[in-house]
Design a protein around this motif. Structure first.
Motif, mmCIF file in Angstrom:
data_model
loop_
_atom_site.group_PDB
_atom_site.id
_atom_site.type_symbol
_atom_site.label_atom_id
_atom_site.label_comp_id
_atom_site.label_asym_id
_atom_site.label_seq_id
_atom_site.Cartn_x
_atom_site.Cartn_y
_atom_site.Cartn_z
ATOM 1 N N GLU A 68 0.849 -1.558 -0.318
ATOM 2 C CA GLU A 68 -0.092 0.134 -0.129
ATOM 3 C C GLU A 68 0.758 1.134 -0.170
ATOM 4 O O GLU A 68 0.355 3.042 -0.550
ATOM 5 C CB GLU A 68 -1.194 -0.236 1.615
ATOM 6 N N PHE A 69 1.911 1.139 0.713
ATOM 7 C CA PHE A 69 2.370 2.148 0.479
ATOM 8 C C PHE A 69 4.134 2.518 -0.564
ATOM 9 O O PHE A 69 4.925 2.922 -0.495
ATOM 10 C CB PHE A 69 3.877 2.413 2.214
ATOM 11 N N LYS A 70 3.566 1.241 -1.499
ATOM 12 C CA LYS A 70 4.859 1.438 -3.033
ATOM 13 C C LYS A 70 4.654 2.769 -3.794
ATOM 14 O O LYS A 70 6.015 3.145 -3.553
ATOM 15 C CB LYS A 70 4.056 0.388 -4.076
ATOM 16 N N TYR A 71 3.932 3.065 -3.441
ATOM 17 C CA TYR A 71 4.374 4.918 -4.727
ATOM 18 C C TYR A 71 4.503 6.475 -3.252
ATOM 19 O O TYR A 71 4.232 7.518 -4.113
ATOM 20 C CB TYR A 71 3.006 4.469 -5.125
ATOM 21 N N LEU A 72 3.685 5.885 -2.377
ATOM 22 C CA LEU A 72 4.560 6.941 -1.156
ATOM 23 C C LEU A 72 5.974 7.360 -1.316
ATOM 24 O O LEU A 72 7.099 6.897 -2.201
ATOM 25 C CB LEU A 72 4.174 6.511 0.289
ATOM 26 N N ASN A 73 6.329 8.608 -1.091
ATOM 27 C CA ASN A 73 7.904 8.888 -0.389
ATOM 28 C C ASN A 73 8.497 7.520 0.441
ATOM 29 O O ASN A 73 7.731 7.183 0.980
ATOM 30 C CB ASN A 73 7.853 10.109 0.855
ATOM 31 N N GLU A 74 10.227 7.441 -0.177
ATOM 32 C CA GLU A 74 10.379 6.562 1.291
ATOM 33 C C GLU A 74 10.277 6.829 2.701
ATOM 34 O O GLU A 74 10.731 7.738 3.157
ATOM 35 C CB GLU A 74 11.772 6.235 0.237
ATOM 36 N N ILE A 75 9.908 4.910 2.876
ATOM 37 C CA ILE A 75 9.902 5.805 4.358
ATOM 38 C C ILE A 75 10.809 4.504 4.255
ATOM 39 O O ILE A 75 10.670 3.490 4.113
ATOM 40 C CB ILE A 75 8.782 4.716 4.806
ATOM 41 N N PRO A 76 12.027 4.590 5.752
ATOM 42 C CA PRO A 76 13.090 3.785 5.728
ATOM 43 C C PRO A 76 12.874 3.317 7.265
ATOM 44 O O PRO A 76 11.649 3.233 7.887
ATOM 45 C CB PRO A 76 14.052 4.868 6.335
ATOM 46 N N LEU A 77 13.827 2.041 6.773
ATOM 47 C CA LEU A 77 13.391 0.817 8.166
ATOM 48 C C LEU A 77 14.787 0.460 8.823
ATOM 49 O O LEU A 77 16.082 0.856 7.998
ATOM 50 C CB LEU A 77 13.060 -0.713 7.076
ATOM 51 N N TYR A 78 14.530 0.543 9.840
ATOM 52 C CA TYR A 78 15.957 0.286 10.709
ATOM 53 C C TYR A 78 15.384 -0.743 11.075
ATOM 54 O O TYR A 78 14.946 -2.272 11.303
ATOM 55 C CB TYR A 78 15.767 0.920 12.061
ATOM 56 N N LYS A 79 17.348 -1.194 11.597
ATOM 57 C CA LYS A 79 17.318 -2.736 12.292
ATOM 58 C C LYS A 79 17.428 -2.683 13.133
ATOM 59 O O LYS A 79 18.264 -1.807 14.700
ATOM 60 C CB LYS A 79 18.920 -3.384 11.883
ATOM 61 N N LYS A 118 -3.358 4.084 7.521
ATOM 62 C CA LYS A 118 -4.271 5.905 7.733
ATOM 63 C C LYS A 118 -3.902 6.437 7.513
ATOM 64 O O LYS A 118 -3.879 7.395 7.022
ATOM 65 C CB LYS A 118 -6.066 5.192 8.099
ATOM 66 N N TYR A 119 -3.522 7.042 8.800
ATOM 67 C CA TYR A 119 -2.646 8.225 9.084
ATOM 68 C C TYR A 119 -1.301 7.878 8.255
ATOM 69 O O TYR A 119 -1.597 9.431 6.931
ATOM 70 C CB TYR A 119 -1.670 7.817 10.393
ATOM 71 N N ILE A 120 -0.776 7.495 7.415
ATOM 72 C CA ILE A 120 0.495 7.335 6.301
ATOM 73 C C ILE A 120 -0.411 7.388 5.256
ATOM 74 O O ILE A 120 -0.085 8.583 4.730
ATOM 75 C CB ILE A 120 0.973 6.473 6.295
ATOM 76 N N LEU A 121 -1.407 6.623 4.781
ATOM 77 C CA LEU A 121 -2.346 6.904 3.404
ATOM 78 C C LEU A 121 -2.846 8.352 3.470
ATOM 79 O O LEU A 121 -3.183 8.564 2.672
ATOM 80 C CB LEU A 121 -2.994 5.454 2.880
ATOM 81 N N GLN A 122 -3.753 8.786 4.120
ATOM 82 C CA GLN A 122 -3.692 10.485 4.553
ATOM 83 C C GLN A 122 -3.312 10.816 3.814
ATOM 84 O O GLN A 122 -3.305 12.388 3.660
ATOM 85 C CB GLN A 122 -4.385 10.203 5.852
ATOM 86 N N GLY A 123 -1.532 11.222 4.213
ATOM 87 C CA GLY A 123 -1.132 12.158 3.091
ATOM 88 C C GLY A 123 0.386 13.093 4.872
ATOM 89 O O GLY A 123 0.646 13.886 4.434
ATOM 90 N N ASN A 124 -0.038 12.478 6.304
ATOM 91 C CA ASN A 124 -0.127 13.153 6.817
ATOM 92 C C ASN A 124 1.983 12.926 7.447
ATOM 93 O O ASN A 124 2.410 11.840 6.887
ATOM 94 C CB ASN A 124 -0.214 12.187 8.077
ATOM 95 N N GLU A 125 2.748 13.743 7.638
ATOM 96 C CA GLU A 125 3.899 13.633 8.040
ATOM 97 C C GLU A 125 4.354 12.337 8.768
ATOM 98 O O GLU A 125 4.449 11.600 10.186
ATOM 99 C CB GLU A 125 4.166 14.886 9.029
#
Length: 196
Positions: A68-79, A118-125
């Motif tokens: 669902e986040f495929k086309y959003l800005n890059e969202i980093p992942l951490y170990k 939902k928070y992310i897909l609504q375009g929130n920071e």
């Protein structure tokens, strides 16, 4: 010429670990996961401790594992650590996520992932509000206390804004420097002193 290797031993700062505090690895810890790491303790009881390494980005984005986040800005992942590396954990500052665990004032762990989505897909920071981790770091009863006694970890506190920032490049060094001049000197040493 004999060198006294005790000069490379860092002494614990005698702060007790608890939920919401951070662990800062001693400068010469040569470990892929924990060397030069900062770990947020998300739980600490007599049974054991759990934390998330907060300064080790993975070469993978959340967008690559959650379609669902495929086309959003890059969202980093951490170990987050070496345990349960196929499990997603998330720190956030969102006060209304059901099922979240309060870590410290205004900082929460996990909760209803559908609400996070939902928070992310609504375009929130996202930056400064949510950070994502694969895996966690765990210690059995007394294990963390023993490692602190052995001076593997220094215990400290950090502001929520510091813990939530995406730029983690100098996080370990800055956390160590905040402990005072003795530790600031240590922060400049190479991880393997003989390589200097």
């Amino acid at each position: 010429m004999n060198i006294d290797l005790n000069i490379f031993k860092i002494q614990s700062n005698n702060v007790l670990p608890s939920r919401g505090k951070i662990l800062i690895s001693e400068p010469f810890l040569r470990d892929v996961t924990f060397g030069r790491s900062v770990i947020l303790l998300v739980d600490h009881t007599e049974e054991g401790s759990m934390g998330l390494v907060i300064n080790k980005p993975l070469p993978l984005l959340l967008n690559e594992i959650i379609m669902e986040f495929k086309y959003l800005n890059e969202i980093p992942l951490y170990k987050g650590g070496p345990v349960a590396t196929d499990t997603l954990f998330y720190l956030h500052t969102l006060t209304d996520i059901p099922g979240s665990i309060s870590i410290s004032k205004g900082l929460y762990l996990n909760g209803d992932f559908d609400e996070i989505k939902k928070y992310i897909l609504q375009g929130n920071e996202i930056n400064g509000h949510i950070r994502f981790f694969l895996g966690y770091s765990g210690w059995e009863s007394e294990q963390l206390h023993n490692e602190i006694k052995e001076n593997t970890w220094l215990v400290s506190e950090e502001e929520k804004s510091y813990l939530m920032k995406d730029n983690t490049k100098d996080m370990w060094r800055k956390a160590l420097e905040k402990l005072g001049s003795k530790y600031e000197t240590w922060s400049r040493f190479p991880q393997v002193p003989t390589f200097n």
